[in-house]
Design an enzyme around this catalytic site. Structure first.
Site, mmCIF file in Angstrom:
data_model
loop_
_atom_site.group_PDB
_atom_site.id
_atom_site.type_symbol
_atom_site.label_atom_id
_atom_site.label_comp_id
_atom_site.label_asym_id
_atom_site.label_seq_id
_atom_site.Cartn_x
_atom_site.Cartn_y
_atom_site.Cartn_z
ATOM 1 N N CYS A 1 -3.346 -4.960 0.721
ATOM 2 C CA CYS A 1 -2.606 -3.866 0.870
ATOM 3 C C CYS A 1 -3.636 -2.592 1.022
ATOM 4 C CB CYS A 1 -1.519 -3.615 -0.217
ATOM 5 S SG CYS A 1 -0.384 -2.171 0.448
ATOM 6 N N CYS A 2 -4.590 -2.382 -0.012
ATOM 7 C CA CYS A 2 -5.356 -1.409 -0.035
ATOM 8 C C CYS A 2 -6.400 -1.708 1.233
ATOM 9 C CB CYS A 2 -6.137 -1.164 -1.355
ATOM 10 S SG CYS A 2 -5.244 -0.380 -2.601
ATOM 11 N N CYS B 1 2.036 3.327 -6.452
ATOM 12 C CA CYS B 1 0.831 2.787 -7.441
ATOM 13 C C CYS B 1 0.215 3.957 -8.274
ATOM 14 C CB CYS B 1 0.079 2.481 -6.472
ATOM 15 S SG CYS B 1 0.349 0.747 -5.422
ATOM 16 N N CYS C 1 -9.796 1.082 -5.079
ATOM 17 C CA CYS C 1 -8.897 0.342 -4.084
ATOM 18 C C CYS C 1 -9.757 -0.079 -2.969
ATOM 19 C CB CYS C 1 -8.196 1.652 -3.420
ATOM 20 S SG CYS C 1 -9.338 2.940 -3.061
HETATM 21 FE FE1 SF4 Z 1 -0.964 -0.188 -0.974
HETATM 22 FE FE2 SF4 Z 1 -0.765 0.607 -3.495
HETATM 23 FE FE3 SF4 Z 1 -3.328 0.479 -2.198
HETATM 24 FE FE4 SF4 Z 1 -1.295 2.143 -1.457
HETATM 25 S S1 SF4 Z 1 -2.479 2.078 -3.541
HETATM 26 S S2 SF4 Z 1 -2.646 0.740 -0.374
HETATM 27 S S3 SF4 Z 1 0.494 1.174 -1.688
HETATM 28 S S4 SF4 Z 1 -1.839 -1.442 -2.845
#
Ligand code: SF4
Length: 240
Positions: free
Chosen positions: A115-116, A202, A227
């Site tokens: 996701c990141c 998050c 991230c």
């Molecule tokens: Fe995805 Fe959470 Fe990363 Fe944002 S912080 S990109 S919602 S995993």
């Protein structure tokens, strides 16, 4: 070719504004990555005081707090600088969410990092295209993944381009004091126990005495709390 170690040693101990000015003399095309946190708001302020401010950009992951968008609007209003906004690729987000659900980042480290990658890492690479250096709001005392960072260093995550962290030596209290004294727009969540703010699902508030990044991906182990924008540096012994 600039000796990054020598440059770091020469500027160590100087005020962040002086480090930023020297950084832009050495790398005039450096871009400032603004996460809309306290540190980056301070850097936007310092940049606004320069005769030629750097390019400034924000990564809008699509999952930010409403308060974070308020900061973006307030910074644009206050400084009148053309802050660029980068979004993730819509098709990549659509594919990921359809395959894994809207909150897949809680299910495993792999899904969280995926996701990141989609929402942050790929847009960052696009935002940095063509620049020889980028400026970040990293501080040494932000947690276990950041203690070894230098003022100027080659960033292996971005083809060795130079990463510059003018606030490296400042504590959170120094950043807070600067933002307060200069009346810099900042996120209302900082007053509600959020020293470090990322995506809304998050990030949580931290308790008194907790590490300031304890509220980021709080369900994960401390050494995983990055991230992909600032990958954790290898430990001296070789591990991560
Ligand atoms: Fe995805 Fe959470 Fe990363 Fe944002 S912080 S990109 S919602 S995993």
């Amino acid at each position: 070719m600039t000796d990054l170690r020598e440059l770091s040693l020469r500027l160590e101990g100087q005020e962040p504004a002086a480090i930023l000015r020297a950084a832009l003399e050495a790398y005039p095309d450096a871009a400032l990555a603004c996460s809309l946190g306290l540190e980056d708001a301070a850097l936007v302020h310092m940049a606004s005081l320069l005769p030629r401010p750097p390019r400034i950009f924000v990564l809008d992951t699509g999952r930010l707090h409403p308060e974070t968008y308020d900061v973006l609007a307030a910074l644009r209003r206050r400084y009148g600088l053309p802050i660029e906004i980068y979004f993730p690729e819509a098709a990549a987000v659509e594919g990921f969410v359809n395959a894994n659900g809207p909150n897949a980042f809680r299910e495993s480290l792999e899904l969280r990092q995926a996701c990141c990658r989609i929402r942050k890492v790929e847009p960052l690479a696009r935002a940095l295209r063509g620049a020889s250096a980028w400026i970040t709001g990293l501080r040494r005392d932000q947690g276990p993944t950041r203690g070894e960072v230098r003022l100027f260093e080659a960033d292996p995550a971005h083809d060795g381009m130079v990463k510059i962290s003018p606030l490296l030596a400042w504590s959170l209290e120094q950043v807070r004091g600067y933002v307060r004294d200069q009346h810099i727009p900042h996120n209302a969540l900082h007053e509600q126990g959020f020293p470090s703010i990322g995506c809304a699902p998050c990030t949580r508030a931290v308790a008194e005495g907790e590490d300031e990044r304890a509220g980021r991906w709080w369900w994960e182990r401390p050494e995983h709390k990055e991230c992909g924008l600032h990958p954790a540096r290898p430990e001296p012994g070789g591990g991560r």
